[in-house]
Write an enzyme that holds these catalytic residues in place. Sequence first.
Site, short mmCIF file in Angstrom:
data_model
loop_
_atom_site.label_atom_id
_atom_site.label_comp_id
_atom_site.label_asym_id
_atom_site.label_seq_id
_atom_site.Cartn_x
_atom_site.Cartn_y
_atom_site.Cartn_z
N HIS A 151 115.03 -15.25 -29.84
CA HIS A 151 116.00 -15.93 -28.98
C HIS A 151 115.68 -17.43 -28.94
O HIS A 151 114.58 -17.83 -28.59
CB HIS A 151 115.94 -15.36 -27.56
CG HIS A 151 116.89 -16.02 -26.61
ND1 HIS A 151 118.25 -16.03 -26.79
CD2 HIS A 151 116.65 -16.71 -25.46
CE1 HIS A 151 118.82 -16.68 -25.80
NE2 HIS A 151 117.88 -17.11 -24.98
N ASP A 190 121.30 -19.29 -30.26
CA ASP A 190 121.12 -18.08 -29.45
C ASP A 190 120.19 -17.07 -30.11
O ASP A 190 119.19 -16.67 -29.53
CB ASP A 190 122.47 -17.42 -29.13
CG ASP A 190 122.31 -16.36 -28.03
OD1 ASP A 190 121.59 -16.63 -27.05
OD2 ASP A 190 122.89 -15.28 -28.17
N ARG A 258 99.22 -35.79 -22.30
CA ARG A 258 99.73 -37.16 -22.39
C ARG A 258 99.12 -37.92 -23.55
O ARG A 258 99.58 -39.02 -23.89
CB ARG A 258 99.43 -37.92 -21.08
CG ARG A 258 100.14 -37.32 -19.88
CD ARG A 258 99.99 -38.20 -18.66
NE ARG A 258 100.59 -39.51 -18.84
CZ ARG A 258 100.60 -40.47 -17.92
NH1 ARG A 258 100.01 -40.25 -16.74
NH2 ARG A 258 101.17 -41.62 -18.15
#
Length: 321
Positions: A151, A190, A258
């Site tokens: 998916h 999808d 980060r």
Amino acid sequence: MPESQKKAAKSITVKELLKSRGKILGLKSVAGARDFGRRITVSEINRPGLAIAGHMEQFRAERIQIIGQGEYAYCLKEDGRTVLANLHKMFSAPEIPCVIVTGGAKPLPVIKQACAKAGIPLLVTSFDTSTFIRELTIFLDDQLAAIAYVHGVLVNVYGLGVLIQGDSGVGKSECALELLKRGHILIADDVVEVKRRIGYMLVGNSPKNIKHYMEVRGLGIIDVELLFGVGSIMDQSLIEMHVHLESVTSGALGNYDRTGLSSSEVPILEVPVPSLRLPVTPGRNLAVLIEVASLNQRLKNQGYFVAKKLNESLIREMGKK
């Protein structure tokens, strides 16, 4: 592990091989037509030279058995009774799909006799051994490749296949739509059909019934090819990066990397794929972030890891002081 992943085991029969590739590969049936229902389950091919000589250790019976010039010459030279006895030992394995004699050679009587006794289809091809094995392996790899249905959305960004996943409603299709507007290419929305090919490469494409369509909340179903042109779609693409979109509050952004020094991967069909977690918050342009991530991953694929280079440079400068 990517969500909604289902594996499908595949096989084809000898009859299906002859029907789909018989003419292309120069294949003809010599004997055993009634046993064409035997199933081919692996794409690898076996040349049973050692087995014909009587050495059955590590004999791969589940593979198609190829009798090439070397095996053929040995059968001609060696005593026929010895060869026949060794062939009977080989063909006692019930999972052998078929035997193929290459180079247009006429199958020897001992080979015919052994195949007939074991009920194994015997085929010949006009192709030389190396060419035939290469072409047959490519075909079988496509037919028998391990498959997963995942998916998500698959897009090609700057030539890099990016699989976008996340919870329902997080904005996967909207992100893909923005990437399309920016000139990138849609492969599947999808549901993504993923195949593992030779070399542990992952190839993704869309199931036929939803190919080139997208479902966007509030808009419904759209035809990408009609709206954005034929250049906005592709039938398939390698999957080289995985992006997981996550809905978070602004206060939770501190939980994300980060510096870029750490790297993670997700397994798809047992193939590790570089993975990135992207927090979804108001005001963030996810399409731009995925563009930059794709370019950065291409640099990594070429051996240039920007964060590590900077870190090493800073450590060297600190060492001098």
